[in-house]
Design an enzyme around this catalytic site. Structure first.
Site, PDB file in Angstrom:
ATOM      1  N   HIS B  53      46.895  42.002  44.574  1.00 52.44           N
ATOM      2  CA  HIS B  53      46.326  40.811  43.964  1.00 52.44           C
ATOM      3  C   HIS B  53      46.947  39.583  44.632  1.00 52.44           C
ATOM      4  CE1 HIS B  53      44.728  42.411  39.809  1.00 52.44           C
ATOM      5  NE2 HIS B  53      44.172  43.005  40.835  1.00 52.44           N
ATOM      6  N   GLU B  55      48.328  36.940  43.447  1.00 50.13           N
ATOM      7  CA  GLU B  55      49.612  36.491  42.915  1.00 50.13           C
ATOM      8  C   GLU B  55      50.767  37.343  43.433  1.00 50.13           C
ATOM      9  OE1 GLU B  55      46.829  37.265  41.280  1.00 50.13           O
ATOM     10  OE2 GLU B  55      46.738  36.292  39.310  1.00 50.13           O
ATOM     11  N   CYS B  82      46.738  38.791  35.471  1.00 53.73           N
ATOM     12  CA  CYS B  82      46.602  40.058  34.735  1.00 53.73           C
ATOM     13  C   CYS B  82      48.016  40.525  34.335  1.00 53.73           C
ATOM     14  CB  CYS B  82      45.909  41.103  35.615  1.00 53.73           C
ATOM     15  SG  CYS B  82      46.966  41.786  36.908  1.00 53.73           S
ATOM     16  N   CYS B  85      50.392  41.024  37.376  1.00 55.40           N
ATOM     17  CA  CYS B  85      50.824  39.784  38.036  1.00 55.40           C
ATOM     18  C   CYS B  85      51.722  38.943  37.135  1.00 55.40           C
ATOM     19  CB  CYS B  85      49.604  38.997  38.485  1.00 55.40           C
ATOM     20  SG  CYS B  85      48.689  39.845  39.800  1.00 55.40           S
TER      21      CYS B  85
END
Lengths: 149, 149
Positions: B53, B55, B82, B85
């Site tokens: 992801h 992040e 999420c 992250c």
């Protein structure tokens, strides 16, 4: 490979982490047909990477062999996964997560959160805690006792 | 660099992700003294890595420049983080997390969880949602509309 045998491999990884001066947590991923497809141990210090937990490293290795998804696979971790690692297991579509000892300070399997089995998320993992938990806990206790000595 | 300017860079990353066929989410990390020290965009498809992801990639890049901890830094993400992250931001000791649009399906900043500010965890991040959120949401809407077309 049964749960005890898979956890023995995760415990081997945890011991190796301790030998490298890292918090002793280990993890392995076993595919649905019983193949070992990922292994990892905590490497946050050596790699200066706060995301380098055993579970994330094992998931990344396993996912690379399966096109990114771990449908049908089981993640074994010596310690109850933290929120980051539990979130990663859900994203990877891991079928089942098995851990050794609970983590009352950050566990996201059942201690602080039930992230792995949250019906609001788009995937749920079956969970089993306490497999060879005493051995996993003993490694952590010995490591932190030595740090404080 | 103010929040709007930093989020503009995260939005650039999100647009680049869309161009690569990835879900358009971008992130940057700005140090306490205003230096851009990490950037990332969603790469889960290209890298067959469910943990890739925006992040996590931005945090990993930034942490490598700071010995593993992001004390005083701010993470900017176009979408509410999420659980994975958010957990990574807490582990990295990020001081503040700023996001664009909320994620009602998986957001761990305030939508499903308040992981970033949980007093039970050993670090808390200050949080600000809704910075340039309309632009972030428009990128996601356009991407998924095209997928379904």
């Amino acid at each position: 490979m049964d749960d005890e045998a898979a956890m023995a491999l995760a415990l081997d990884e945890a011991r190796a982490a301790a030998g490298e001066g890292e918090v002793p947590v280990g993890a392995v991923v076993v595919s649905g047909d019983g193949e070992l497809i990922g292994r990892g141990r905590n490497r946050t210090v050596a790699s200066a990477d706060p995301t380098a937990h055993a579970e994330v490293l094992a998931i990344r290795q396993a996912a690379a062999t399966r096109g990114g998804r771990l449908v049908g696979a089981t993640l074994y971790a010596t310690l109850e996964p933290c929120p980051m690692c539990a979130g990663a297991a859900v994203l990877a579509r891991v079928a089942r997560v098995v851990w050794g000892c609970d983590d009352p300070k950050a566990g996201a399997g059942r201690s602080l959160y039930t992230l792995l089995s949250d019906p609001r998320l788009n995937h749920r993992c079956r969970v089993t805690g306490g497999v060879r938990g005493d051995e996993a806990a003993a490694l952590l206790t010995a490591f932190f006792r030595k740090l404080r000595a």
